[in-house]
Design an enzyme around this catalytic site. Structure first.
Site, PDB file in Angstrom:
ATOM      1  N   ALA A  65       0.771  -1.192  -0.229  1.00  0.00           N
ATOM      2  CA  ALA A  65       0.000   0.070  -0.139  1.00  0.00           C
ATOM      3  C   ALA A  65       0.966   1.263   0.083  1.00  0.00           C
ATOM      4  O   ALA A  65       2.122   1.279   0.313  1.00  0.00           O
ATOM      5  CB  ALA A  65      -0.889   0.146   1.228  1.00  0.00           C
ATOM      6  N   GLY A 110       0.736  -5.197   0.541  1.00  0.00           N
ATOM      7  CA  GLY A 110      -0.352  -5.234  -0.439  1.00  0.00           C
ATOM      8  C   GLY A 110       0.157  -5.847  -1.789  1.00  0.00           C
ATOM      9  O   GLY A 110      -0.409  -6.422  -2.400  1.00  0.00           O
ATOM     10  N   GLU A 113      -0.345  -9.357  -1.116  1.00  0.00           N
ATOM     11  CA  GLU A 113      -1.728  -9.471  -1.079  1.00  0.00           C
ATOM     12  C   GLU A 113      -2.299  -9.685  -2.546  1.00  0.00           C
ATOM     13  O   GLU A 113      -3.136 -10.580  -2.893  1.00  0.00           O
ATOM     14  CB  GLU A 113      -2.306  -8.463  -0.231  1.00  0.00           C
ATOM     15  CG  GLU A 113      -2.189  -8.696   1.407  1.00  0.00           C
ATOM     16  CD  GLU A 113      -2.334  -7.543   2.208  1.00  0.00           C
ATOM     17  OE1 GLU A 113      -2.004  -6.178   1.838  1.00  0.00           O
ATOM     18  OE2 GLU A 113      -3.111  -7.756   3.262  1.00  0.00           O
ATOM     19  N   GLU A 133       3.568  -5.145   7.838  1.00  0.00           N
ATOM     20  CA  GLU A 133       2.351  -3.999   8.213  1.00  0.00           C
ATOM     21  C   GLU A 133       2.647  -3.830   9.818  1.00  0.00           C
ATOM     22  O   GLU A 133       2.625  -2.591  10.190  1.00  0.00           O
ATOM     23  CB  GLU A 133       1.120  -4.519   8.046  1.00  0.00           C
ATOM     24  CG  GLU A 133       0.578  -4.326   6.608  1.00  0.00           C
ATOM     25  CD  GLU A 133       0.896  -5.945   5.925  1.00  0.00           C
ATOM     26  OE1 GLU A 133       1.640  -6.611   6.261  1.00  0.00           O
ATOM     27  OE2 GLU A 133       0.401  -5.605   4.743  1.00  0.00           O
TER      28      GLU A 133
HETATM   29  N1  CAA Z   1       4.621   3.222  -0.137  1.00  0.00           N
HETATM   30  C1  CAA Z   1       5.112   4.474  -0.632  1.00  0.00           C
HETATM   31  N2  CAA Z   1       6.177   4.608  -1.029  1.00  0.00           N
HETATM   32  C2  CAA Z   1       7.424   3.444  -0.937  1.00  0.00           C
HETATM   33  C3  CAA Z   1       7.012   2.145  -0.529  1.00  0.00           C
HETATM   34  C4  CAA Z   1       5.336   2.115  -0.222  1.00  0.00           C
HETATM   35  N3  CAA Z   1       5.017   1.038   0.228  1.00  0.00           N
HETATM   36  N4  CAA Z   1       7.948   1.455  -0.766  1.00  0.00           N
HETATM   37  C5  CAA Z   1       8.831   2.030  -1.155  1.00  0.00           C
HETATM   38  N5  CAA Z   1       8.266   3.346  -1.542  1.00  0.00           N
HETATM   39  C6  CAA Z   1       9.166   4.434  -1.962  1.00  0.00           C
HETATM   40  C7  CAA Z   1      10.341   5.019  -1.004  1.00  0.00           C
HETATM   41  O1  CAA Z   1       9.651   5.809  -0.044  1.00  0.00           O
HETATM   42  C8  CAA Z   1      11.315   5.616  -1.909  1.00  0.00           C
HETATM   43  O2  CAA Z   1      10.941   6.934  -2.118  1.00  0.00           O
HETATM   44  P1  CAA Z   1      11.945   8.280  -2.342  1.00  0.00           P
HETATM   45  O3  CAA Z   1      12.878   7.571  -3.342  1.00  0.00           O
HETATM   46  O4  CAA Z   1      11.014   9.323  -2.888  1.00  0.00           O
HETATM   47  O5  CAA Z   1      12.470   8.218  -1.007  1.00  0.00           O
HETATM   48  C9  CAA Z   1      11.370   4.642  -2.990  1.00  0.00           C
HETATM   49  O6  CAA Z   1      10.152   3.763  -3.221  1.00  0.00           O
HETATM   50  C10 CAA Z   1      12.307   3.716  -3.153  1.00  0.00           C
HETATM   51  O7  CAA Z   1      12.389   2.972  -1.992  1.00  0.00           O
HETATM   52  P2  CAA Z   1      13.600   2.830  -1.080  1.00  0.00           P
HETATM   53  O8  CAA Z   1      14.709   3.782  -1.170  1.00  0.00           O
HETATM   54  O9  CAA Z   1      13.023   2.583   0.512  1.00  0.00           O
HETATM   55  O10 CAA Z   1      14.218   1.382  -1.585  1.00  0.00           O
HETATM   56  P3  CAA Z   1      15.154   0.341  -0.941  1.00  0.00           P
HETATM   57  O11 CAA Z   1      15.802  -0.445  -2.073  1.00  0.00           O
HETATM   58  O12 CAA Z   1      16.270   1.006   0.077  1.00  0.00           O
HETATM   59  O13 CAA Z   1      14.340  -0.544  -0.019  1.00  0.00           O
HETATM   60  C11 CAA Z   1      12.158  -1.743   0.333  1.00  0.00           C
HETATM   61  C12 CAA Z   1      13.073  -1.388  -0.560  1.00  0.00           C
HETATM   62  C13 CAA Z   1      12.952  -2.601   1.426  1.00  0.00           C
HETATM   63  C14 CAA Z   1      10.953  -2.584  -0.155  1.00  0.00           C
HETATM   64  C15 CAA Z   1      11.602  -0.603   1.082  1.00  0.00           C
HETATM   65  O14 CAA Z   1      11.124   0.631   0.241  1.00  0.00           O
HETATM   66  C16 CAA Z   1      10.428  -0.936   2.055  1.00  0.00           C
HETATM   67  O15 CAA Z   1      10.764  -1.179   3.026  1.00  0.00           O
HETATM   68  N6  CAA Z   1       9.197  -0.334   1.682  1.00  0.00           N
HETATM   69  C17 CAA Z   1       7.942  -0.462   2.267  1.00  0.00           C
HETATM   70  C18 CAA Z   1       7.485  -2.053   2.232  1.00  0.00           C
HETATM   71  C19 CAA Z   1       6.256  -2.086   3.202  1.00  0.00           C
HETATM   72  O16 CAA Z   1       6.212  -1.621   4.584  1.00  0.00           O
HETATM   73  N7  CAA Z   1       4.840  -2.290   2.706  1.00  0.00           N
HETATM   74  C20 CAA Z   1       3.952  -2.512   3.230  1.00  0.00           C
HETATM   75  C21 CAA Z   1       3.030  -1.228   3.133  1.00  0.00           C
HETATM   76  S1  CAA Z   1       1.581  -1.515   4.106  1.00  0.00           S
HETATM   77  C22 CAA Z   1       0.633  -2.394   3.352  1.00  0.00           C
HETATM   78  O17 CAA Z   1       0.950  -2.745   2.326  1.00  0.00           O
HETATM   79  C23 CAA Z   1      -0.810  -2.325   4.198  1.00  0.00           C
HETATM   80  C24 CAA Z   1      -1.721  -3.454   3.652  1.00  0.00           C
HETATM   81  O18 CAA Z   1      -1.955  -4.755   4.005  1.00  0.00           O
HETATM   82  C25 CAA Z   1      -2.646  -2.907   2.677  1.00  0.00           C
END
Ligand code: CAA
Length: 258
Positions: A65, A110, A113, A133
């Site tokens: 998400a 997501g 999912e 999450e």
């Molecule tokens: N939402 C919004 N932006 C996101 C994102 C997300 N889920 N995941 C990554 N991004 C963005 C980052 O903020 C970053 O943006 P900027 O360049 O503007 O700073 C860009 O994508 C690149 O990401 P990273 O610099 O973090 O890349 P990385 O290679 O260092 O790390 C990663 C990769 C481990 C996937 C890391 O991005 C991460 O942990 N992302 C979040 C994953 C997450 O927690 N997902 C679950 C979301 S909650 C959900 O999905 C709830 C549900 O059930 C619906």
């Protein structure tokens, strides 16, 4: 068709839908969900499309998400957003055509999912799955707390959801989350090859088989077997059943119309 964050390419009667928002690792914001719904409308109504491959651009399949979109949400806004995503993923299950998730990279939250709403999954060796999450102070909200325990050992699903830990492609294969792990450069070829085979089968066989499996999993065994009986009987109203069996008896390949 015009999309903001998605590519839609048809070949051999199979559409490849690519989530294309690499600047946010293909996170599913509202605009992307709207694109996805538009693509699903086309998949549902176009008889020329027999199946779907879902994948992502760049190093992510879908990183979940959109955290920046939802960070300041109230509970009501969360309900609207997550409800929209849930309905979108339910449509993937309800459309009576096979969906394959070709998981090229991160499939987190997501992302995991949406790929669980598909019929089956192939993964690149680089794919990383998980439900992180809890690290954000929430729980899965796009169907993960329901689909993961139905897909893998429920104890493992609990461990994955409660800990927020990553699952490698190799572990995903071992626990039955994915069917196959491929070299990154071979993933799309392998996905296209199996979907080409599937797309050569009669549309009604695919439709009724998907419906039988999906509806059957949600009901008790004996009602589900009754449903199977209704659906297999319906197959006998199709010219492709006549052709399939005639071809077998005449020892020649079948020439299906659908
Ligand atoms: N939402 C919004 N932006 C996101 C994102 C997300 N889920 N995941 C990554 N991004 C963005 C980052 O903020 C970053 O943006 P900027 O360049 O503007 O700073 C860009 O994508 C690149 O990401 P990273 O610099 O973090 O890349 P990385 O290679 O260092 O790390 C990663 C990769 C481990 C996937 C890391 O991005 C991460 O942990 N992302 C979040 C994953 C997450 O927690 N997902 C679950 C979301 S909650 C959900 O999905 C709830 C549900 O059930 C619906």
């Amino acid at each position: 068709m015009e999309f903001q964050n998605l590519l839609f390419e048809v070949a051999d009667r199979v559409v490849t839908i690519t989530i294309n928002r690499p600047s946010a690792l293909n996170a599913l914001n509202n605009d992307t969900l709207t694109d996805l719904n538009k693509a699903l409308d086309e998949v549902a109504k176009n008889d020329g499309i027999k199946g779907v491959i879902l994948t992502g651009t760049g190093k992510a399949f879908v990183a979940g998400a959109d955290i920046s979109q939802m960070a300041s949400y109230t509970p009501e806004q969360c309900r609207a957003y997550m409800g929209y995503a849930q309905q979108t993923f339910n449509r993937i299950e309800a459309i009576e055509k096979p969906f394959l998730a070709a998981v090229n990279g991160y499939a987190l939250g997501g992302g995991n999912e949406i790929c669980m709403a598909c019929d089956f999954r192939y993964a690149s060796e680089k794919a990383i799955f998980g439900q992180p999450e809890v690290n954000l102070g929430i729980m899965p909200g796009f169907g993960g707390s329901q689909r993961l325990p139905r897909l893998v050992n429920p104890g493992l699903a609990r461990e994955i959801i409660y800990s927020g830990r990553n699952v490698t492609a190799e572990e995903a294969l071992r626990i039955g989350l994915v069917n196959r792990v491929c070299a990154p450069e071979a993933l799309m070829d392998e996905a296209r090859a199996i979907m080409k085979t599937i797309a050569s089968k009669p549309a009604h066989s695919l439709r009724y088989a998907k419906t039988s499996i999906n509806r059957g999993l949600d009901t008790d065994l004996y009602k589900a077997i009754q449903l199977e009986l209704e659906l297999v009987s319906l197959c006998f109203s199709s010219p492709d059943q006549k052709e399939g069996m005639k071809a077998f008896l005449e020892k020649r390949p079948a020439n299906f119309a659908s």
